[in-house]
Design an enzyme around this catalytic site. Structure first.
Site, PDB file in Angstrom:
ATOM      1  N   GLU A 255       0.829  -1.215   0.000  1.00 46.11           N
ATOM      2  CA  GLU A 255       0.000   0.000   0.000  1.00 46.11           C
ATOM      3  C   GLU A 255       0.858   1.257   0.000  1.00 46.11           C
ATOM      4  OE1 GLU A 255      -3.047   0.168   3.063  1.00 46.11           O
ATOM      5  OE2 GLU A 255      -3.528  -1.925   2.675  1.00 46.11           O
ATOM      6  N   HIS A 273      -8.872  -0.010   1.586  1.00 46.70           N
ATOM      7  CA  HIS A 273      -8.622   0.036   3.040  1.00 46.70           C
ATOM      8  C   HIS A 273      -9.692   0.886   3.749  1.00 46.70           C
ATOM      9  CE1 HIS A 273      -5.157  -0.441   6.166  1.00 46.70           C
ATOM     10  NE2 HIS A 273      -6.352  -0.509   6.744  1.00 46.70           N
TER      11      HIS A 273
HETATM   12  C1  DGY Z   1      -6.760   0.044  11.713  1.00 49.00           C
HETATM   13  O1  DGY Z   1      -7.336   0.736  12.560  1.00 49.00           O
HETATM   14  O2  DGY Z   1      -5.735  -0.569  11.982  1.00 49.00           O
HETATM   15  C2  DGY Z   1      -7.389  -0.059  10.362  1.00 49.00           C
HETATM   16  O3  DGY Z   1      -6.593  -0.703   9.449  1.00 49.00           O
HETATM   17  C3  DGY Z   1      -7.805   1.290   9.852  1.00 49.00           C
HETATM   18  O4  DGY Z   1      -8.869   1.692  10.595  1.00 49.00           O
END
Ligand code: DGY
Length: 307
Positions: A255, A273
């Protein structure tokens, strides 16, 4: 003098509102893939910070400013933070658990339904043709009813996914910190495998080429946790070979880049995501992160410390 708090992105307004009275707040525009140098620059005058899950909080960054005392990471995951370095340097690190559990579990079910019932393919067809033609053999997918769901990581989110899956008539098995079903058995017998473990050195590529080969032929993989849990090249090979029937992905190995081989596949549902992307969850995350900053400077203990 008021302490300086750096927001490394445009977070929900509730964060700024909670900090407005007691702090000097500097907000930076949301940016992906910041370098260590960029992080060092934007944190140079910070006494505390609310940070993005993509901000690299390495030892070098954390030690660059001796005044930096607290980092409130705007996520439940904190694989972007060198926790050992933070501990050694004495920087408090907090996260935002709980408030995003239901949102992430909902998206997990959404991806499962979308890939198994071929919803995105159907949407694309109607938009492309401008027509809705009923055909006995069109877009046949797979029912969730009576399928076995293998959950890897039965924490808050994994448990919330399990609760939803029972309502769809699924049988749920899990593997979690050495408990539950052995991983090999779960992989070999589940019709759907869903990942809900944090990213650590031990879980990186937990779904590697061997794990994919162990998965039942015709099964599905869902990942709403962290991209590097999956060896994406091996996943593409497994899909191309027809060993897996599909995948529902919210997160990616590199990413913000997404493997072009995934983009070409109709049997993969791809979203950016957005597991926690509800107003309720994101406001809750902002409230928690800002509250941690306020509590820290009032010398109150953190509510969600990861150091
Ligand atoms: C997290 O909180 O770790 C998620 O990937 C994004 O909200």
């Amino acid at each position: 003098m008021k302490p300086n708090i750096v927001l490394t992105a445009a977070f929900p307004a509730v964060a700024r509102d909670l900090l407005a009275n007691d702090f000097e707040v500097v907000e930076h525009p949301t940016e992906q893939s910041r370098s260590e140098e960029e992080m060092i620059t934007i944190l140079a005058d910070a006494d505390g910070a609310i940070t993005l899950l993509s901000d690299p909080l390495t030892r070098r960054v954390l030690s660059s400013n001796p005044n930096l005392a607290i980092v409130a990471n705007f996520a439940v995951g904190y694989n972007n933070v060198d926790i050992e370095a933070a501990r050694e340097i004495g920087i408090v690190v907090t996260n935002t658990p709980g408030v995003l559990t239901e949102a992430t579990a909902d998206l997990t079910m959404g991806l499962m339904l979308a890939v198994m019932r071929r919803i995105v393919e159907g949407d694309a067809e109607v938009r492309a043709t401008g027509r809705c033609e009923w055909e006995p053999l069109k877009l046949l997918g797979s029912s969730l009813q009576a399928k076995r769901l293998g959950i890897i990581g039965m924490g808050r989110i994994g448990s919330a996914v399990a609760a939803r899956s029972y309502v769809f008539g699924m049988e749920v098995v899990h593997h979690s910190r050495g408990r539950g079903m052995p991983l090999e058995e779960l992989l070999a017998t589940s019709d759907v495998v869903s990942l809900h473990v944090p990213l650590t050195a031990a879980t990186r590529h937990i779904i590697d080429r061997d794990a994919l080969a162990m998965m039942k032929k015709g099964s599905y993989l869902i990942n709403t946790s962290r991209g590097p849990l999956v060896d994406e090249a091996a996943l593409c090979d497994a899909l191309e070979a027809g060993h897996l029937r599909g995948a529902g992905l919210d997160v990616y190995e590199d990413e913000p880049a997404v493997n072009p081989r995934l983009l070409e596949r109709k049997d993969v549902v791809i979203v950016p995501h957005i597991g926690s992307a509800t107003e309720e969850a994101r406001n809750g995350m902002a409230r928690i992160a800002a509250t941690e900053i306020v509590r820290f400077f009032r010398k109150q203990p953190p509510l969600h410390a990861v150091t």
